[in-house]
Write a protein that holds these residues in place. Structure first.
Motif, mmCIF file in Angstrom:
data_model
loop_
_atom_site.group_PDB
_atom_site.id
_atom_site.type_symbol
_atom_site.label_atom_id
_atom_site.label_comp_id
_atom_site.label_asym_id
_atom_site.label_seq_id
_atom_site.Cartn_x
_atom_site.Cartn_y
_atom_site.Cartn_z
ATOM 1 N N MET A 363 0.762 -1.281 0.172
ATOM 2 C CA MET A 363 -0.085 0.054 0.029
ATOM 3 C C MET A 363 0.980 1.373 0.183
ATOM 4 O O MET A 363 1.728 1.257 0.558
ATOM 5 C CB MET A 363 -0.942 0.044 1.279
ATOM 6 C CG MET A 363 -2.076 -0.772 1.200
ATOM 7 S SD MET A 363 -3.068 -0.894 2.920
ATOM 8 C CE MET A 363 -1.904 -1.399 3.877
ATOM 9 N N ALA A 385 4.328 -0.939 3.677
ATOM 10 C CA ALA A 385 3.473 0.274 2.956
ATOM 11 C C ALA A 385 4.490 1.307 3.171
ATOM 12 O O ALA A 385 5.341 1.481 3.913
ATOM 13 C CB ALA A 385 2.099 0.472 3.619
ATOM 14 N N TYR A 411 8.862 -5.035 -0.201
ATOM 15 C CA TYR A 411 7.385 -4.717 0.145
ATOM 16 C C TYR A 411 6.364 -5.802 0.147
ATOM 17 O O TYR A 411 5.629 -5.996 1.071
ATOM 18 C CB TYR A 411 7.168 -3.378 -0.448
ATOM 19 C CG TYR A 411 7.749 -2.185 -0.132
ATOM 20 C CD1 TYR A 411 7.728 -1.510 0.934
ATOM 21 C CD2 TYR A 411 8.782 -1.685 -1.010
ATOM 22 C CE1 TYR A 411 8.376 -0.447 1.397
ATOM 23 C CE2 TYR A 411 9.664 -0.618 -0.859
ATOM 24 C CZ TYR A 411 9.389 0.057 0.466
ATOM 25 O OH TYR A 411 9.963 1.157 0.613
#
Length: 504
Positions: A363, A385, A411
């Motif tokens: 995100m 994120a 990530y």
């Protein structure tokens, strides 16, 4: 003609289920006019309906499900002017409570709600939001247990009201931007926020709520503080991995993680084809309300990338890049579960974060409110994120952050690990919520699980009497020592001991 054996095989399990199901009449009242407060628990409502319970649902957003004959919906959104309700006042709850009270007042004045209250109806259970104490009165009206639900973690003073351990030194209010360990100043502010909220609620908000309750249910109706005695269980849509880790009494139950996840549906052909034709992958952006300048930066940045992007935005967009598809209606969960999705740009509300973790999508978070900032503090340090300030958004930083998330495989690995942590549980949150609901119905409440702390006066809870006795003993000993020393000095000065030696 159907095979009688197959008919027997299909019908008997259903009959056995219904025979063993203590089907109850449940009144559910969710007053918040924001869709995330409604959708979050619709999976629970469906599960209760699936168990044969008769549900009467007061809501601002209909479930639009005609498959349940034992579901009655009263949609009271026409009594609420959604665009005039201050969203922040609902999140803060007790800093600007006027809009909440006005909303509750208009909802209780709804024609169909008045008709329901005037009917000779009985309910075995009432479920409502923790943040709407005025609706606790429904449990008193129907003389039945009360279950509370919350779409987010509870505020620190709310845990205090429930007699749950909530020490402000290591469990600060989740809206405070503090990390462990807290400094002296942070602990001082944390304690101040707890006591200020508690004082403000007792002196102002509770009286306003009681006045509104008595306006609709009679001048002799119990106060909102007395109505809390009917609370059996509080279901909190919060997972400790994504929030504060705190001790909980048995009747406060964490059910967060994937409560709102729906079964997969096919995406419309337009969206599916758009996502599949992007060799690099797809970025999904759910903006909600943003300024026109931020919208321009976001669209222009997306247009310069080699990725297709789907942007869900409720407003009008005059022009959009060729690789960007702007829509007002698309299933967010079906987009996030698509195999070609690579990045999710979101404000960071709890439901969006839970969905991103469930579908393992990194995100880029652009928080606008304090509850979203709290989620940023939970997810970003775990490496799943990144976050930017949407009020000072710059194209260069926004584009660089997206490319970092898209091109750095770490990530996605961290998000996959976070997914495993959140969902490594013996049973899911939905199953836990259903079990506790049935438990309350079967036992007509949870008096057998009530903590004795609720019957202890405040001075005993804070050990003020014990501390007082210890201080009395301590200062008494000090006084006696002082008195003995003073007498000894007096006698020495008067030569008492010297005279005694001469006599001998």
């Amino acid at each position: 003609n159907k095979d009688p054996i197959m008919l027997y095989v299909n019908i008997v399990p259903v009959l056995l289920f219904l025979a063993n199901c203590d089907c109850a009449r449940i009144l559910i009242a969710i007053s918040s006019p924001f869709v995330e407060h409604q959708v979050t628990f619709q999976g629970l409502w469906r599960a209760l309906l699936g168990r044969g319970h008769a549900v009467t649902l007061l809501t601002t957003h209909s479930m639009n499900d005609k498959s349940y004959s034992h579901l009655q919906e009263i949609v009271w959104h026409e009594s609420v002017t959604l665009d005039k309700v201050d969203r922040e006042s609902f999140i803060s709850a007790y800093y600007n409570y006027d809009s909440v009270l006005k909303t509750l007042d208009s909802e209780l004045n709804h024609t169909k709600v008045i008709e329901l209250l005037n009917e000779d109806r009985e309910f075995d259970l009432v479920i409502t939001e923790y943040q709407a104490p005025v609706l606790y009165a429904l449990a008193e009206v129907y003389n039945c247990p009360l279950i509370l639900v919350s779409t987010t973690d509870l505020r620190s003073f709310m845990y205090y009201d429930l007699n749950n351990p909530s020490h402000s030194a290591y469990n600060p209010d989740f809206l405070l931007p503090y990390k462990h360990p807290l400094s002296f100043l942070e602990r001082f502010i944390s304690a101040g926020v707890l006591f200020a909220n508690k004082l403000y609620y007792n002196l102002i908000v509770a009286k306003q709520e009681t006045a509104l309750i008595r306006k609709h249910f009679g001048s002799k109706f119990p106060t909102v503080e007395d109505l809390r005695d009917r609370i059996s269980v509080v279901l909190v849509n919060q997972n400790p991995i994504l929030g504060h880790i705190r001790p909980l009494i048995p009747t406060i139950v964490s059910i967060g993680g994937a409560l709102n996840i729906q079964p997969p549906n096919f995406l419309p052909e337009e969206f599916d084809a758009f996502m599949r034709k992007s060799p690099s992958g797809v970025i999904y952006v759910n903006l909600g309300p943003v300024s026109s300048s931020a919208l321009r930066i976001i669209l222009k940045s997306l247009g310069e990338l080699s990725y297709n992007s789907i942007v869900r935005y409720d407003g009008e967009v005059k022009s959009e890049p060729e690789n960007v598809l702007v829509t007002q209606s698309v299933s967010q969960q079906d987009v996030l579960r698509h195999p070609n999705i690579k990045l999710f740009v979101t404000h960071g509300e709890l439901e969006a974060v839970e969905e991103a973790v469930y579908f393992k999508v990194p995100m880029l978070m652009l928080p606008m409110h304090r509850d979203q900032e709290a989620m940023v503090r939970s997810v970003v340090p775990r490496g799943a994120a990144l976050s930017l300030n949407i009020n000072s958004l710059k194209k260069k930083k926004f584009k660089a952050a997206m490319l970092d998330l898209l091109e750095n495989i770490e990530y996605r690995k961290k998000m996959m690990y976070l997914h495993e942590l959140v969902h490594d549980q013996p049973v899911g949150g939905l199953e836990v919520a259903v079990w506790w609901t049935d438990h309350v119905i079967r036992n007509k409440g949870t008096k057998h699980l009530k903590t004795q702390g609720q019957d202890i006066p405040l001075y005993q809870y804070l050990y003020l009497d014990v501390i007082g006795v210890l201080l009395f003993v301590f200062f008494t000993i000090l006084f006696l020592m002082y008195l003995a020393l003073k007498v000894s000095i007096y006698l020495i000065r008067r030569g008492f001991f010297q005279k005694k030696e001469k006599v001998q």
